[in-house]
Design a protein around this motif. Structure first.
Motif, PDB file in Angstrom:
ATOM      1  N   MET A  97     -11.183  10.638  -1.149  1.00 28.37           N
ATOM      2  CA  MET A  97     -10.556  10.960  -2.439  1.00 28.37           C
ATOM      3  C   MET A  97     -10.967   9.979  -3.533  1.00 28.37           C
ATOM      4  SD  MET A  97      -6.676  11.979  -1.381  1.00 28.37           S
ATOM      5  CE  MET A  97      -6.256  10.466  -0.557  1.00 28.37           C
ATOM      6  N   MET A 110       0.717   8.470   5.830  1.00 25.04           N
ATOM      7  CA  MET A 110       1.704   7.511   5.327  1.00 25.04           C
ATOM      8  C   MET A 110       3.064   7.716   6.013  1.00 25.04           C
ATOM      9  SD  MET A 110       3.794   7.048   1.852  1.00 25.04           S
ATOM     10  CE  MET A 110       5.059   8.074   2.508  1.00 25.04           C
ATOM     11  N   HIS A 145      -3.465   0.398  -5.653  1.00 19.57           N
ATOM     12  CA  HIS A 145      -3.558   0.949  -4.294  1.00 19.57           C
ATOM     13  C   HIS A 145      -4.944   0.624  -3.695  1.00 19.57           C
ATOM     14  CE1 HIS A 145      -2.383   3.665  -1.069  1.00 19.57           C
ATOM     15  NE2 HIS A 145      -3.471   4.395  -1.225  1.00 19.57           N
ATOM     16  N   LEU A 146      -5.988   0.862  -4.469  1.00 23.23           N
ATOM     17  CA  LEU A 146      -7.351   0.665  -3.945  1.00 23.23           C
ATOM     18  C   LEU A 146      -7.671  -0.817  -3.760  1.00 23.23           C
ATOM     19  CD1 LEU A 146      -9.199   3.416  -6.010  1.00 23.23           C
ATOM     20  CD2 LEU A 146      -8.567   3.484  -3.601  1.00 23.23           C
ATOM     21  N   GLY A 152       0.917   3.769  -3.017  1.00 20.51           N
ATOM     22  CA  GLY A 152       0.552   5.161  -2.702  1.00 20.51           C
ATOM     23  C   GLY A 152       1.646   6.105  -3.161  1.00 20.51           C
ATOM     24  N   HIS A 179      -3.910  12.651   4.122  1.00 22.53           N
ATOM     25  CA  HIS A 179      -3.599  11.269   3.716  1.00 22.53           C
ATOM     26  C   HIS A 179      -2.079  11.018   3.653  1.00 22.53           C
ATOM     27  CE1 HIS A 179      -5.234   7.517   2.195  1.00 22.53           C
ATOM     28  NE2 HIS A 179      -4.379   7.511   1.187  1.00 22.53           N
ATOM     29  N   GLY A 210      -8.748   8.389   2.579  1.00 20.25           N
ATOM     30  CA  GLY A 210      -8.631   7.712   1.290  1.00 20.25           C
ATOM     31  C   GLY A 210      -9.988   7.582   0.606  1.00 20.25           C
ATOM     32  N   ASP A 244      -6.140  -1.747  -0.613  1.00 19.73           N
ATOM     33  CA  ASP A 244      -6.862  -1.129   0.507  1.00 19.73           C
ATOM     34  C   ASP A 244      -8.069  -1.969   0.908  1.00 19.73           C
ATOM     35  OD1 ASP A 244      -5.125   1.003   0.532  1.00 19.73           O
ATOM     36  OD2 ASP A 244      -6.346   2.217  -0.803  1.00 19.73           O
ATOM     37  N   TRP A 250      -6.861  -4.807   2.877  1.00 18.83           N
ATOM     38  CA  TRP A 250      -6.342  -4.325   4.173  1.00 18.83           C
ATOM     39  C   TRP A 250      -7.499  -4.025   5.138  1.00 18.83           C
ATOM     40  CZ3 TRP A 250      -5.450   1.018   6.153  1.00 18.83           C
ATOM     41  CH2 TRP A 250      -4.544   1.061   7.219  1.00 18.83           C
ATOM     42  N   ARG A 273      -6.861  15.216   1.156  1.00 15.37           N
ATOM     43  CA  ARG A 273      -5.569  15.185   0.462  1.00 15.37           C
ATOM     44  C   ARG A 273      -4.443  15.594   1.381  1.00 15.37           C
ATOM     45  NH1 ARG A 273      -7.027  16.802  -5.024  1.00 15.37           N
ATOM     46  NH2 ARG A 273      -7.275  14.703  -5.810  1.00 15.37           N
ATOM     47  N   ILE A 303       0.847  -1.208   0.000  1.00 10.60           N
ATOM     48  CA  ILE A 303       0.000   0.000   0.000  1.00 10.60           C
ATOM     49  C   ILE A 303       0.877   1.252   0.000  1.00 10.60           C
ATOM     50  CG2 ILE A 303      -1.556   1.379   1.441  1.00 10.60           C
ATOM     51  CD1 ILE A 303      -2.995  -1.193   2.218  1.00 10.60           C
ATOM     52  N   ILE A 304       1.932   1.224   0.822  1.00 11.43           N
ATOM     53  CA  ILE A 304       2.837   2.385   0.878  1.00 11.43           C
ATOM     54  C   ILE A 304       3.532   2.553  -0.475  1.00 11.43           C
ATOM     55  CG2 ILE A 304       4.980   3.242   1.925  1.00 11.43           C
ATOM     56  CD1 ILE A 304       3.976   1.936   4.563  1.00 11.43           C
ATOM     57  N   ARG A 336       1.526   9.091  -6.050  1.00 11.74           N
ATOM     58  CA  ARG A 336       1.985  10.462  -5.807  1.00 11.74           C
ATOM     59  C   ARG A 336       3.044  10.917  -6.800  1.00 11.74           C
ATOM     60  NH1 ARG A 336       1.984  14.082  -1.444  1.00 11.74           N
ATOM     61  NH2 ARG A 336       3.870  15.330  -1.273  1.00 11.74           N
ATOM     62  N   LEU A 366      -3.247   3.653  -9.163  1.00  9.45           N
ATOM     63  CA  LEU A 366      -4.305   3.896  -8.173  1.00  9.45           C
ATOM     64  C   LEU A 366      -5.197   2.661  -8.036  1.00  9.45           C
ATOM     65  CD1 LEU A 366      -5.660   5.715  -6.159  1.00  9.45           C
ATOM     66  CD2 LEU A 366      -6.937   6.812  -7.998  1.00  9.45           C
TER      67      LEU A 366
HETATM   68  C1  HEM Z   1      -7.394   2.078   3.647  1.00  7.32           C
HETATM   69  C2  HEM Z   1      -7.922   2.865   2.885  1.00  7.32           C
HETATM   70  C3  HEM Z   1      -7.254   3.743   1.871  1.00  7.32           C
HETATM   71  C4  HEM Z   1      -7.913   4.266   0.813  1.00  7.32           C
HETATM   72  C5  HEM Z   1      -9.386   4.065   0.481  1.00  7.32           C
HETATM   73  C6  HEM Z   1      -6.942   5.033   0.042  1.00  7.32           C
HETATM   74  C7  HEM Z   1      -7.249   5.749  -1.112  1.00  7.32           C
HETATM   75  C8  HEM Z   1      -6.391   6.563  -1.810  1.00  7.32           C
HETATM   76  C9  HEM Z   1      -6.729   7.318  -2.977  1.00  7.32           C
HETATM   77  C10 HEM Z   1      -8.107   7.396  -3.635  1.00  7.32           C
HETATM   78  C11 HEM Z   1      -5.616   7.972  -3.395  1.00  7.32           C
HETATM   79  C12 HEM Z   1      -5.463   8.872  -4.630  1.00  7.32           C
HETATM   80  C13 HEM Z   1      -5.575  10.309  -4.310  1.00  7.32           C
HETATM   81  C14 HEM Z   1      -5.592  11.142  -5.573  1.00  7.32           C
HETATM   82  O1  HEM Z   1      -6.230  10.739  -6.546  1.00  7.32           O
HETATM   83  O2  HEM Z   1      -4.954  12.178  -5.538  1.00  7.32           O
HETATM   84  C15 HEM Z   1      -4.549   7.619  -2.477  1.00  7.32           C
HETATM   85  C16 HEM Z   1      -3.257   8.106  -2.540  1.00  7.32           C
HETATM   86  C17 HEM Z   1      -2.253   7.770  -1.654  1.00  7.32           C
HETATM   87  N1  HEM Z   1      -2.333   6.857  -0.613  1.00  7.32           N
HETATM   88 FE1  HEM Z   1      -4.012   5.927   0.017  1.00  7.32          FE
HETATM   89  N2  HEM Z   1      -5.714   4.968   0.648  1.00  7.32           N
HETATM   90  C18 HEM Z   1      -5.845   4.167   1.773  1.00  7.32           C
HETATM   91  C19 HEM Z   1      -4.824   3.804   2.651  1.00  7.32           C
HETATM   92  C20 HEM Z   1      -3.520   4.222   2.576  1.00  7.32           C
HETATM   93  C21 HEM Z   1      -2.461   3.872   3.503  1.00  7.32           C
HETATM   94  C22 HEM Z   1      -2.622   2.945   4.709  1.00  7.32           C
HETATM   95  C23 HEM Z   1      -1.329   4.491   3.072  1.00  7.32           C
HETATM   96  C24 HEM Z   1       0.051   4.472   3.653  1.00  7.32           C
HETATM   97  C25 HEM Z   1       0.379   3.920   4.771  1.00  7.32           C
HETATM   98  C26 HEM Z   1      -1.667   5.255   1.877  1.00  7.32           C
HETATM   99  C27 HEM Z   1      -0.779   6.032   1.138  1.00  7.32           C
HETATM  100  C28 HEM Z   1      -1.116   6.818   0.047  1.00  7.32           C
HETATM  101  C29 HEM Z   1      -0.225   7.783  -0.586  1.00  7.32           C
HETATM  102  C30 HEM Z   1       1.227   8.087  -0.180  1.00  7.32           C
HETATM  103  C31 HEM Z   1      -0.934   8.368  -1.639  1.00  7.32           C
HETATM  104  C32 HEM Z   1      -0.452   9.476  -2.556  1.00  7.32           C
HETATM  105  C33 HEM Z   1      -0.906  10.768  -1.881  1.00  7.32           C
HETATM  106  C34 HEM Z   1      -0.513  12.030  -2.612  1.00  7.32           C
HETATM  107  O3  HEM Z   1      -0.519  12.046  -3.842  1.00  7.32           O
HETATM  108  O4  HEM Z   1      -0.247  12.994  -1.897  1.00  7.32           O
HETATM  109  N3  HEM Z   1      -3.001   5.063   1.603  1.00  7.32           N
HETATM  110  N4  HEM Z   1      -5.050   6.754  -1.519  1.00  7.32           N
END
Ligand code: HEM
Length: 310
Positions: free
Chosen positions: A210, A238, A125-126, A88, A234, A207, A129, A132, A231, A84-85, A92, A122
């Motif tokens: 978004m 991390m 990532h989803l 994610g 989130h 998450g 998730d 998880w 945003r 996931i990390i 980014r 993405l």
């Molecule tokens: C558990 C539910 C989670 C959901 C539903 C979720 C959902 C999302 C979504 C939709 C995005 C895209 C955002 C965009 O389009 O700009 C994203 C980005 C990201 N996620 Fe998650 N996420 C989850 C958990 C996590 C966890 C546990 C981590 C890290 C420990 C993480 C790290 C990241 C990072 C680093 C990004 C990029 C953020 C950025 O562009 O600034 N996510 N996540």
């Protein structure tokens, strides 16, 4: 002589920060250690440590030891978090996505409009998730039905002075005696609580805001909880997870590695090598998944759930 460019100037500033930052941090650490050693040696310090040994008593009937299901849950959690990390981070930083994915509008979440297309990064990532969150829900049900929750949820106020006591013991380099099979020290308990009950739900809550499943036509809700807020939170979540994992793994290995690994990987309190072997196997599985998590292998899996295009 070449005139310094903006880039080279920024590099020089970074270098000089490092040049001064490292020794200043080292001196800071030495001062903290000296201060803590002096404090625990004073009569007030001694009596504080006697009153607050660094761990709170568990409620009567708290379970002793870690069952095998907890070891499995812990492994799955670490395995999924690693990916996931990574995914994610790719969401980014990837400027050119390695593909796009559009959901088949046949699943249990259907939309009237045509579903949005997202990047392959993405999608992965989803996808992780969802697994998880499922693992987390199973964990929640099991810890609350078996009493295991008592080991990671504070149940008395003296957890706070005990956490100060544990911090003093760490800082004075006379680390709190490890007894993780029965009861974690107060700092450890608070950090597990923070991770499970605050950081993980926060990752989910921001998450999901978004993601495409969040309702778009809910103006009042979306004004109360703006996308920008999700945003902004989130990514720092991390960072928190990464810092937690680094310190957690370091302390597991530095405070009786064999015993700690037996607790979590072999469901036993022994000093043998079984826990270490299972741990190493789990690291190999994670390294394999890290290697396989590339577009060529992800595309066919994503194609099972939607349409993948380059
Ligand atoms: C558990 C539910 C989670 C959901 C539903 C979720 C959902 C999302 C979504 C939709 C995005 C895209 C955002 C965009 O389009 O700009 C994203 C980005 C990201 N996620 Fe998650 N996420 C989850 C958990 C996590 C966890 C546990 C981590 C890290 C420990 C993480 C790290 C990241 C990072 C680093 C990004 C990029 C953020 C950025 O562009 O600034 N996510 N996540």
């Amino acid at each position: 002589m070449a005139t310094p460019t903006k880039k080279s100037r920024a590099g020089a500033v970074r270098k000089s920060r490092l040049y001064w930052g490292v020794p200043v941090a080292l001196v800071g650490v030495v001062l903290v250690v000296l201060l803590a050693r002096w404090l625990v040696g004073t009569p007030a310090g001694e009596s504080f440590l006697a009153d607050y040994p660094g761990q709170s008593e568990l409620p009567a009937g708290a379970p002793v030891g870690l069952p095998a299901w907890l070891g499995w849950q812990h492994f799955l959690n670490g395995f999924l978090l690693l990916l996931i990390i990574r995914s994610g981070w790719q969401v980014r930083t990837t400027a050119r996505p390695s593909g796009h994915w559009t959901r088949n509008n046949k699943g249990f979440i259907r939309t009237k409009n045509s579903p949005a297309t997202i990047t392959l990064e993405l999608w992965f990532h989803l996808f992780l998730d969802v697994l998880w969150i499922l693992n987390g829900l199973v964990f929640a049900v099991l810890i609350f039905t078996t009493g295991q929750w008592m080991r990671i949820v504070p149940t008395s106020w003296d957890i706070f002075p005990n956490a100060v006591s544990a911090a003093l013991q760490y800082a004075s380099l006379d680390w709190p005696t490890e007894n993780g099979w029965v009861n974690y020290n107060a700092l450890q308990l608070l950090s597990y609580f923070l991770t499970v009950f605050i950081a993980a739900p926060l990752a989910f809550a921001t998450g999901i805001r978004m993601s495409g499943v969040w309702p778009k036509k809910a103006p009042a809700l979306n004004r109360a909880y703006p996308l920008e807020l999700a945003r902004a939170v989130h990514y720092p979540v991390m960072i928190y997870f990464v810092i937690f994992i680094v310190i957690h793994v370091f302390l597991v290995l530095a405070t009786g590695a064999l015993r700690n690994l037996n607790h979590m990987y072999a469901a036993s309190d022994g000093e043998g090598l079984l826990g270490l072997w299972i741990f190493l196997a789990s690291v190999a599985v994670m390294a394999g998944a890290w290697f396989l998590a590339r577009p060529i292998f992800l595309r066919p899996i994503a194609a099972l759930m939607g349409k993948v295009s380059r």
